[in-house]
Motif scaffolding. Structure first.
Motif, PDB file in Angstrom:
ATOM      1  N   ARG A  46       1.141  -1.020   0.529  1.00 11.10           N
ATOM      2  CA  ARG A  46       0.301  -0.445  -0.052  1.00 11.10           C
ATOM      3  C   ARG A  46       0.630   1.112   0.104  1.00 11.10           C
ATOM      4  O   ARG A  46       0.657   1.805  -0.160  1.00 11.10           O
ATOM      5  CB  ARG A  46      -0.818  -0.520   1.019  1.00 11.10           C
ATOM      6  N   LEU A  47       2.197   1.462   0.495  1.00 11.35           N
ATOM      7  CA  LEU A  47       2.588   2.166   0.982  1.00 11.35           C
ATOM      8  C   LEU A  47       3.687   2.360  -0.497  1.00 11.35           C
ATOM      9  O   LEU A  47       3.231   4.190  -0.888  1.00 11.35           O
ATOM     10  CB  LEU A  47       3.854   2.209   1.947  1.00 11.35           C
ATOM     11  N   ASN A  48       3.873   1.623  -1.248  1.00 16.10           N
ATOM     12  CA  ASN A  48       3.746   1.927  -2.065  1.00 16.10           C
ATOM     13  C   ASN A  48       3.522   2.190  -3.500  1.00 16.10           C
ATOM     14  O   ASN A  48       3.999   3.377  -4.273  1.00 16.10           O
ATOM     15  CB  ASN A  48       4.660   0.055  -2.573  1.00 16.10           C
ATOM     16  N   LYS A  49       1.915   2.318  -2.738  1.00 16.93           N
ATOM     17  CA  LYS A  49       0.887   2.138  -4.285  1.00 16.93           C
ATOM     18  C   LYS A  49       1.089   3.712  -4.448  1.00 16.93           C
ATOM     19  O   LYS A  49       0.288   3.902  -5.317  1.00 16.93           O
ATOM     20  CB  LYS A  49       0.284   1.475  -3.862  1.00 16.93           C
ATOM     21  N   GLU A  50       1.393   4.419  -3.067  1.00 16.55           N
ATOM     22  CA  GLU A  50       0.782   5.642  -3.437  1.00 16.55           C
ATOM     23  C   GLU A  50       2.289   6.432  -2.571  1.00 16.55           C
ATOM     24  O   GLU A  50       1.758   7.676  -2.611  1.00 16.55           O
ATOM     25  CB  GLU A  50       0.242   5.874  -1.007  1.00 16.55           C
ATOM     26  N   LEU A  64       4.239   6.001  -0.399  1.00 15.27           N
ATOM     27  CA  LEU A  64       5.344   6.412   1.115  1.00 15.27           C
ATOM     28  C   LEU A  64       5.974   6.217   1.843  1.00 15.27           C
ATOM     29  O   LEU A  64       6.052   4.590   0.424  1.00 15.27           O
ATOM     30  CB  LEU A  64       3.580   6.578   1.828  1.00 15.27           C
ATOM     31  N   SER A  99       4.092   6.136   7.193  1.00 18.35           N
ATOM     32  CA  SER A  99       2.719   5.256   7.123  1.00 18.35           C
ATOM     33  C   SER A  99       1.594   5.852   7.731  1.00 18.35           C
ATOM     34  O   SER A  99       1.367   6.767   9.216  1.00 18.35           O
ATOM     35  CB  SER A  99       3.284   4.388   7.522  1.00 18.35           C
ATOM     36  N   GLU A 152      -8.101  -1.573   5.579  1.00 19.09           N
ATOM     37  CA  GLU A 152      -8.710  -0.268   5.465  1.00 19.09           C
ATOM     38  C   GLU A 152      -8.682   1.321   5.804  1.00 19.09           C
ATOM     39  O   GLU A 152      -8.583   2.532   5.195  1.00 19.09           O
ATOM     40  CB  GLU A 152      -9.900  -0.791   3.567  1.00 19.09           C
ATOM     41  N   TRP A 156      -6.259   2.205   7.660  1.00 25.26           N
ATOM     42  CA  TRP A 156      -5.504   3.127   6.612  1.00 25.26           C
ATOM     43  C   TRP A 156      -5.910   4.717   6.846  1.00 25.26           C
ATOM     44  O   TRP A 156      -5.755   5.470   6.359  1.00 25.26           O
ATOM     45  CB  TRP A 156      -5.411   2.379   5.269  1.00 25.26           C
ATOM     46  N   THR A 157      -7.489   5.188   6.187  1.00 27.11           N
ATOM     47  CA  THR A 157      -8.026   5.893   5.814  1.00 27.11           C
ATOM     48  C   THR A 157      -8.811   7.306   7.115  1.00 27.11           C
ATOM     49  O   THR A 157      -8.851   7.967   6.886  1.00 27.11           O
ATOM     50  CB  THR A 157     -10.042   5.840   4.933  1.00 27.11           C
TER      51      THR A 157
END
Ligand code: ADP
Ligand code: MG
Length: 495
Positions: free
Chosen positions: A371-375, A377, A382, A411, A414-415
């Motif tokens: 997820r970090l990669n995708k964003e 970050l 994080s 999820e 995260w948000t």
């Protein structure tokens, strides 16, 4: 155990027009010391400042100015040496390397030729699980960086920015132990990782904190003699290092297969063309007239000083990786991923401590890093903390939520943030383990599909389909093991 067991690979073979060849590579890496002030002056070293705003009278070579050695830089170089398992020379000395260039107002660079601060060490270059190349370090010395000439600001004039003049560099010289462009790239990655663990260099290649001169020669496959080498100067990315070696090896092979001889020379890499071209040959090489700098005393360290630095070393990548495999039962591959950056390794440990290590690794690598990669970050940015991720894993371990619900929970955390347990409570996400409720759901699905029930009695693998239907009907909240057991019982299949 300091590092995992490994074996060394065979050299990569280059197929020429007439025969097989191998490439031999040795590197001189210049690593900028993570110090706020320069090696011999108090001027600042921050990257990106206005030109000529970080220049002391010494850096500008005003007459009569004397260098004062920065003790912090010496400590960082010693730390680096110890991190590379190297011998520290208690006696070392600074020499003047004399040459003329507009970005060098002193007319000489202060370096260490005859008595470097650090002697022989090693870097274990990881090339995949169980495969690594041991690269011997020949020496590390401290030296000053030069300034920067700027040729693209004006059609007629060149400018000089002296901000970088005098910044401390560690020159890390390897033996010619590398055998392919890939190994050379991995060597720089590993070196950069160790420097970042030690905190002695930020390793930022885009900003020039880490640059490499690459020495390349070729020889017939299997030969034990070295060929004549060329040195490719000042490469500032791993991709360029690999491209330059690939091109240079092929160029030398073509010359030798043509009956010619490689001329020892210094070459430059042109990233636009992906080629190296000649800069100066050995015959044109200057005589630098090295001599001990009369303004600086020899550097004398004590055993005690070195011992104190040794005692303050952090756990380094090889040891951390071996420990993760041993303590948390993760694969060597996963341990490499988890230890790539020390901050990520710390995050993993905070999640894994006292929990199932393999499961923690899966979640950190696949869910969090993914997820970090995708964003785009960093781990330090994080939105999900180690405490929150640990909380999610605890809910799974207690059977409060299934893996599927856990992903939804991740999820939400995260948000929106929040405590995993409180979220599960507030939103009714708790898994149904109550057998009456599960029985009801199973019976409803069986009753609705009598034809499939008949088929399943003959074909037991169909039980999975019923489990899927029940999970769907309960919004994923039923305990999958309980559902599976009940479905099989109702169908008269063995548990
Ligand atoms: P110099 O004193 O001319 O700089 P060194 O012996 O110090 O030469 O070597 C400089 C670098 O070149 C080192 O990194 C070394 O490993 C590498 N090197 C030396 N000989 C070879 C060779 N035949 N092929 C590839 N690299 C080499
Ligand atoms: Mg050299």
């Amino acid at each position: 155990m300091t590092h995992l067991a490994y074996s060394e690979p065979a050299p990569r073979i280059f197929h020429g027009a007439k025969g097989d060849w191998e490439v031999v590579i040795g590197m001189e890496v210049h690593a900028q010391v993570a110090s706020r002030s320069k090696l011999f002056s108090g001027a600042a070293t921050a990257f990106g400042a206005e030109p000529n705003t970080q220049v002391s009278l010494l850096d500008a070579a005003m007459p009569g100015m004397l260098p004062v050695l920065n003790g912090f830089c010496v400590e960082q170089a010693v730390r680096t040496g110890l991190g590379l398992k190297a011998r520290i020379n208690l006696f070392s000395q600074f020499d003047r390397k004399n040459y003329f260039y507009p970005d060098l107002p002193q007319g000489y660079q202060i370096s260490q030729l005859y008595h470097p601060l650090v002697g022989e060490g090693e870097v274990i270059v990881d090339l995949g699980p169980g495969v690594a190349r041991r690269v011997r370090i020949e020496r590390i010395h401290l030296e000053q960086d030069a300034g920067k000439s700027i040729h693209d600001m004006d059609p007629d004039l060149s400018f000089v920015d002296l901000n970088r003049t005098g910044v401390a560099l560690m020159e890390i010289v390897s033996r010619p132990d590398l055998r392919s462009p890939e190994e050379a790239g991995e060597y720089v990655r590993k070196l950069r990782q160790i420097l970042r663990y030690l905190g002695t260099c930020d390793g930022n290649m885009q900003e020039g904190s880490l640059r490499a001169d690459v020495n390349v020669s070729v020889r017939p496959a299997g030969s034990d003699r070295f060929g004549t080498r060329c040195e490719i100067k000042n490469l500032n990315s791993i991709r360029f290092i690999q491209q330059a070696i690939e091109h240079e090896a092929r160029r030398q092979i073509a010359i030798l297969e043509d009956g010619g001889q490689v001329v020892q020379e210094t070459r430059l890499f042109d990233p636009g063309r992906g080629e190296t071209r000649s800069m100066r040959s050995k015959e044109e090489a200057q005589d630098y007239r090295y001599f001990p700098d009369p303004d600086l005393l020899p550097l004398q360290l004590t055993e005690d000083y070195v011992a104190r630095i040794r005692a303050s070393l952090p756990e380094l990548p090889d040891e951390k990786k071996a420990r993760f495999v041993r303590e948390y039962g993760v694969t060597e591959y996963d341990a490499s991923v988890l230890t790539a950056e020390v901050e990520a390794a710390d995050f993993f440990e905070a999640v894994a401590r006292g929990r199932d290590g393999k499961q923690a690794a899966n979640w950190v690598i696949n869910e969090l890093f993914g997820r970090l990669n995708k964003e785009g970050l960093e781990i330090t940015q994080s939105p999900v903390s180690a405490g929150q991720l640990g909380g999610i894993l605890d809910l799974i371990a207690r059977g409060d939520i299934s893996g599927k619900i856990a992903k939804e929970l991740f999820e939400i955390v995260w948000t929106e943030g929040g405590e995993p347990e409180a979220i599960v409570e507030a939103r009714g996400m708790r898994q149904v383990t109550d057998s009456a409720a599960i029985e009801q759901a199973v019976d409803a699905v069986l009753a609705a599909n009598p034809d499939k029930v008949e088929q399943a009695k003959a074909k037991p693998s169909m039980a999975g389909w019923f489990v899927g239907q029940v999970m769907k009907a309960t919004g994923g909240k039923a305990n999958p093991q309980a559902v599976n057991a009940l479905v099989r019982a109702r169908l008269g299949l063995p548990g």
